[in-house]
Design an enzyme around this catalytic site. Structure first.
Site, PDB file in Angstrom:
ATOM      1  N   ASP A 140       0.863  -1.304   0.091  1.00 36.37           N
ATOM      2  CA  ASP A 140       0.023   0.104  -0.039  1.00 36.37           C
ATOM      3  C   ASP A 140       0.813   1.263   0.257  1.00 36.37           C
ATOM      4  OD1 ASP A 140      -2.645  -0.308  -0.343  1.00 36.37           O
ATOM      5  OD2 ASP A 140      -3.375   0.226   1.442  1.00 36.37           O
ATOM      6  N   ASP A 366     -12.010  -6.956   9.563  1.00 38.46           N
ATOM      7  CA  ASP A 366     -12.346  -8.236   9.510  1.00 38.46           C
ATOM      8  C   ASP A 366     -13.601  -8.564  10.341  1.00 38.46           C
ATOM      9  OD1 ASP A 366     -10.779  -7.036  11.699  1.00 38.46           O
ATOM     10  OD2 ASP A 366      -9.573  -8.781  12.054  1.00 38.46           O
TER      11      ASP A 366
END
Length: 653
Positions: A140, A366
């Site tokens: 990223d 998550d």
């Protein structure tokens, strides 16, 4: 046994002692109810502000009781799962599914590239058909240094993978393996070790220079994609297939096929929100669907190397079971760490914690995604094998620990306030017990208020000699002492059974307090500000790099307060408030002759609470006199604030 001839791939058994624990838990709940009854029955007059303090104590105790009930959900019906990998191999070896492994990194400065590459190499070396294995690294930061490191790692993999399989090396992270072996014998071992040292040297040299060698750049056309690169927040999509497992020429030094290895830096533009790790994972899903399209996805943090080469097979025992596998969506392994000290000074081991596209809108994607999957009727499996599947890097300083928990608790609270709130989301489709477990973590941040109140108000009221608990001669003292004693003994036993030490448990109590009055409090404040539109969401990466002095203190289990942080300021201030209150109470009691006996008779539990807070903060008091542990400016600021609070409280009443 199920259908005729069926041999299960896993079994689930109830843990022993459930009935005894339920009786014990019921007795604690009775004690909690008696505490509530005491608060209602004996609401005092408002002399010295006692009534408001009393009602505040009542509110805090209601919250603690409610939260304790939530924490019983994972303890009320404990189970143990066993897997049978021999049955898996006998029946399904030829039909194993393709597995796509996603490794995410975001900052080559905070997440050392050597560590990231060691994780990548460990998952490439799984005991699994390599033609069915694909590893994707999401960068990223879009750093060409990360891409360069991956190229170097891919060359080393040609030697490392056959070496691991030939000698059954465990673990298959080269950094961990070579660090754990003091004396390496044999020509092949020494040769591989030299190759790895050379790999480390080249990667670290490139990172230190801040650029890759020109001869490497000119010989690899992949670096041409960085021509449009502006910054880590502004660049085109960069995709490079470093090893193409579909190519028959992509083999190791023994001639065996290698797993596919892919580098991805998703497109980023400053005017568009990138959705943190969830955005990176969804980009990986889109890319992998066009390259390998594995039926199974394994998501690994860049610091969580594979510690067991059979972990994929462990998970498949659940997912490929003929009778129950069709209803299982995902298997979760516990988060464990390889660098936790014996007594776990920062409480990082998480010993007694029990934690598709990914959903956007939250920094703990998550949890939100897991809720969404389970609401659709799928089940999840928590797999905790004897040999840890993955080992990561635990925070090695207090500020890293607090920052990590601030991020987690803030994200979990965002879920609670969203339409995915476990309190209401999935009602009728997700069991009440599972929703309660989700709420335990979603309410971490809210816990800060009751803890902050309980860790200051009883101590401050000692200054005025005003009791907030029953006297020693009162029978009402029994439920208070029983609940406190029973909860802490149960907590200690649970911690010891999980492999901890008594000192480790005591350290966890200290960190429990620090997290609640700092990390969780700031997470609550930030969430409120973001809800009101007064602040933006931010994802703070926990640094995996520390200087030698901090690392040395961590290894010696010496608590570090060396950073100037608002979280340290509030921790130190509250610790000093308790110390000043305790010393002033002792001074008044001793000066009054029989005053000490009177104090212990009327306010014994209050003195005990304040005294425990003083003892638990002892490492902080030591840090106040040691500049290497706490900055002088922070110590002075905290002392002045504590003094102002105590004096103001005395004058106010």
């Amino acid at each position: 046994m199920g259908s005729e001839g069926y041999l299960p791939l896993f079994e689930t058994k109830e843990e022993k002692g459930r009935a005894a624990y339920r009786v014990f838990a019921a007795s604690i709940f009775v004690g909690i109810c008696l505490i509530w009854s005491y608060r209602v029955k004996f609401i005092p007059e408002n002399e010295g502000g006692r009534r408001w303090a009393w009602l505040g104590m009542f509110a805090a105790e209601i919250w603690f009781g409610f939260y304790w009930v939530l924490t019983q959900a994972p303890r009320w019906n404990p189970i143990h799962r066993s897997i049978f990998k021999h049955n898996l191999s006998q029946r399904h070896e030829a039909e194993f599914p393709g597995v796509d492994i996603f490794v995410c990194t975001a900052d080559p400065e905070k997440e050392p590239l050597v560590m990231v590459m060691s994780t990548v190499l460990s998952v490439m070396a799984y005991d699994y058909p390599p033609e069915k294995l694909s590893v994707y690294l999401s960068d990223d930061a879009g750093s060409e240094l990360t891409y360069y490191a991956l190229i170097e790692a891919s060359e080393f993999a040609k030697h490392w993978l056959p070496f691991c399989k030939k000698f059954n090396i465990q673990p298959r992270s080269p950094a961990t393996y070579f660090a754990s072996q003091s004396n390496h014998q044999g020509k092949e071992v020494l040769f591989i070790q030299k190759l790895y040292k050379d790999l480390e040297s080249r990667i670290n040299a490139a990172v230190k220079r801040g650029r890759i060698p020109e001869e490497v750049r000119s010989s690899n056309v992949g670096f041409s994609q960085w021509k449009s690169y502006v910054s880590r927040r502004d660049h085109d999509t960069i995709i490079q297939i470093v090893i193409d497992g579909r190519d028959p020429k992509a083999t190791d030094v023994e001639g065996y096929v290698l797993p596919t290895l892919v580098y991805l830096a998703r497109e980023k533009r400053p005017q568009y929100f990138h959705n943190f790790k969830a955005g990176a994972m969804n980009a990986l899903l889109r890319v992998s669907s066009h390259i390998s399209n594995g039926q199974i996805i394994l998501n690994v943090d860049c610091d969580m190397y594979s510690n067991n080469s059979d972990s994929i097979r462990d998970a498949l025992c659940f997912l490929m079971d003929e009778e129950k596998g069709h209803e299982i969506a995902y298997v979760q392994f516990p988060q464990k760490f390889h660098n936790v000290t014996k007594n776990d000074i920062y409480g990082s081991a998480l010993r007694v914690m029990n934690k598709m596209g990914l959903r956007y809108g939250c920094i703990v994607e998550d949890g939100m995604t897991g809720l969404s999957i389970q609401r659709q009727g799928w089940k999840s499996i928590y797999c905790n094998p004897e040999k840890e599947a993955f080992l990561g890097v635990a925070p090695t300083s207090l500020i890293q620990t607090l920052a990590q928990h601030k991020r987690w608790s803030e994200g979990d609270l965002q879920i609670l306030l969203s339409r995915y709130s476990p309190a209401s989301f999935g009602r009728g489709k997700i069991s009440l017990g599972l929703r309660m477990v989700y709420c335990i973590y979603s309410l971490w941040a809210v816990n800060s208020l009751a803890t902050l109140y309980y860790s200051t108000i009883p101590s401050l009221y000692l200054l005025r000699g005003i009791p907030l608990f029953p006297e020693v001669s009162s029978l009402w003292l029994i439920p208070f002492t029983y609940v406190i004693f029973a909860k802490y003994v149960a907590s200690l036993v649970e911690f010891l059974v999980a492999g901890g030490t008594i000192l480790g448990w005591w350290n966890e109590q200290r960190i429990w307090l620090y997290k609640r009055i700092s990390s969780y409090l700031f997470a609550l404040i930030d969430t409120v500000l973001k809800t009101l539109g007064l602040s933006d969401a931010a994802f703070v990466i926990t640094a995996k790099v520390t200087d030698k002095e901090v690392s040395q203190r961590y290894e010696n289990e010496m608590m570090d307060f060396g950073a100037s942080s608002p979280m340290f300021t509030i921790i130190a201030t509250i610790a000093l408030v308790n110390l000043l209150c305790f010393l002033e109470m002792m001074k008044k009691a001793l000066n009054g002759g029989s005053g000490l006996v009177m104090v212990l008779q009327t306010m014994a539990l209050q003195v005990l609470v304040c005294g425990i807070l003083v003892v638990i903060n002892w490492p902080l008091y030591q840090g106040l006199t040691d500049r290497s542990k706490m900055p002088t400016s922070l110590a002075i600021k905290a002392f002045i604030l504590a003094l102002v609070i105590c004096i103001s409280f005395s004058l106010l009443f």
